[in-house]
Enzyme design. Structure first.
Site, PDB file in Angstrom:
ATOM      1  CE  LYS A 129      -3.116  12.439   2.802  1.00 42.88           C
ATOM      2  NZ  LYS A 129      -2.316  13.638   2.492  1.00 42.88           N
ATOM      3  CE  LYS A 164      -5.211   8.998   4.732  1.00 46.35           C
ATOM      4  NZ  LYS A 164      -4.191   8.863   5.789  1.00 46.35           N
ATOM      5  NE  ARG A 214       5.719  12.496  10.131  1.00 40.41           N
ATOM      6  CZ  ARG A 214       5.353  13.668   9.613  1.00 40.41           C
ATOM      7  NH1 ARG A 214       6.163  14.708   9.698  1.00 40.41           N
ATOM      8  NH2 ARG A 214       4.184  13.786   9.001  1.00 40.41           N
ATOM      9  NE  ARG A 229       2.246  13.181  14.008  1.00 41.42           N
ATOM     10  CZ  ARG A 229       2.231  13.113  12.686  1.00 41.42           C
ATOM     11  NH1 ARG A 229       2.351  14.205  11.958  1.00 41.42           N
ATOM     12  NH2 ARG A 229       2.118  11.937  12.095  1.00 41.42           N
ATOM     13  NE  ARG A 237      -8.791  16.917  12.008  1.00 38.81           N
ATOM     14  CZ  ARG A 237      -9.021  18.180  11.682  1.00 38.81           C
ATOM     15  NH1 ARG A 237      -8.715  18.620  10.479  1.00 38.81           N
ATOM     16  NH2 ARG A 237      -9.559  19.008  12.562  1.00 38.81           N
ATOM     17  CG  ASP A 277       2.358  10.641   9.085  1.00 42.89           C
ATOM     18  OD1 ASP A 277       3.373  11.046   9.677  1.00 42.89           O
ATOM     19  OD2 ASP A 277       1.588  11.400   8.470  1.00 42.89           O
ATOM     20  CD  GLU A 285      -1.030  11.128   5.198  1.00 42.59           C
ATOM     21  OE1 GLU A 285      -0.161  12.029   5.109  1.00 42.59           O
ATOM     22  OE2 GLU A 285      -2.225  11.367   5.442  1.00 42.59           O
ATOM     23  CG  ASN A 287       4.107  12.983   5.564  1.00 43.55           C
ATOM     24  OD1 ASN A 287       3.211  13.709   5.166  1.00 43.55           O
ATOM     25  ND2 ASN A 287       3.906  12.022   6.462  1.00 43.55           N
TER      26      ASN A 287
END
Length: 320
Positions: A129, A164, A214, A229, A237, A277, A285, A287
């Protein structure tokens, strides 16, 4: 390329969904190239007299559905981690103290010449994050705080926000909070444990309805297709784990620009395989622990993303 010894540190293989698991795609590709697979879970790592070892099992994998046998173990043994050529760290978050200790043990193997992917120190440095904060020109308005007053002011300023935690994955414990929501206080109190823990607040991006994209990067270079997504009906979400639907699409020029901004730091930090993301025009984000979506993109666009990854890793081994 000579045959390699490839270790993987991952969560229990019997619990994965092989048709959509990125670690499994990497295992299939390594095996296809003739490399020997050494399977271990985080608790199998240990240190003896300053030297890193693990209890490992030789592993075979088959590209089959979960209802059939898709993996098999060979001999179990104590393995000197410095005798492996590559170690893939594919343990899912949360990044807790046990995860931290794993990175320290694997860093000792790295110091002896093992290629550890991703780099252990960088896994510690790059919270998924918070790492995006290094690129403020690429992110939406964001606050990280444990202070309820600051968080409520942020909500007032932006009217519609996402809250979050800093250590979860898969869309877990994410709240959409609008100005005037009667549950605001209890959400903040619960998430921060009454001001003891930092959380992240971001301005809500309505483009989420078109998908939380993604983007997979290998050595800072993006794959040419992204997985959007799409949130389920009534959901905020887009995470697949939260019921989202993955729809592949070509990467846009804006998304390539975002990748270009972060690529030098990814390369410098030894973050060889990363999942970005993106919602609308912004990174939400970065990842670095166990990015997913290889299988979905491979299937939709006849790609071999794990093959591209191993081409890169093998080139690093060849360079010494």
């Amino acid at each position: 390329m000579s045959l390699l010894k490839v270790g993987i540190v991952m969560d229990p293989i019997e619990h994965i969904k092989p048709h959509k698991d990125s670690s499994f795609a990497m295992l299939l590709e390594a095996q296809r190239r003739g490399h020997t697979l050494f399977y271990m879970q985080p608790e199998d790592l240990f240190l003896k007299n300053g030297h890193p070892f693990a209890s490992t099992s030789l592993l075979k994998v088959w590209d089959r559905p979960k209802t059939e046998q898709y993996y098999g173990f060979g001999a179990s043994q104590i393995t000197d981690l410095t005798e492996l050529d590559i170690i893939l760290i594919r343990q899912d978050p949360p990044f807790n103290t046990d995860y931290l200790y794993s990175t320290h043990l694997l860093e000792l193997a790295e110091a002896q010449g093992v290629l550890v992917v991703n780099k252990p120190q960088s896994l510690r440095d790059a919270n998924e994050k918070l790492f995006a904060a290094w690129f403020p020109e690429c992110t939406p308005p964001t606050l990280v705080s444990a202070n309820a007053t600051q968080i409520k002011t942020f909500i007032t300023d932006h009217q519609d926000t996402i809250l979050k935690p800093l250590d979860a994955m898969g869309g877990a414990f994410i709240f959409r909070v609008r100005q005037g929501d009667p549950n605001t206080n209890v959400i903040i109190e619960t998430m921060t444990d009454h001001g003891k823990h930092h959380i992240m607040a971001q301005k809500y991006l309505p483009e989420i309805k078109q998908g939380d994209k993604r983007i997979l990067l290998i050595n800072g270079e993006p794959i040419d297709f992204t997985l959007a997504r799409i949130p389920a009906e009534g959901e905020t979400r887009g995470n697949i784990a939260a019921g989202g639907t993955g729809v592949g699409m070509p990467i846009t020029e804006r998304e390539r620009w975002l990748c270009q901004q972060i690529a030098p730091k990814l390369q410098a930090k030894g973050l060889h395989f990363v999942g970005l993301d993106v919602i609308g025009d912004y990174i939400t984000e970065i990842n670095v622990t166990s990015p997913t979506c290889i299988r979905e993109l491979d299937t939709q666009f006849q790609l071999n993303i794990a093959g591209t990854l191993f081409d890169h890793l093998e080139s690093l081994i060849a360079q010494g």
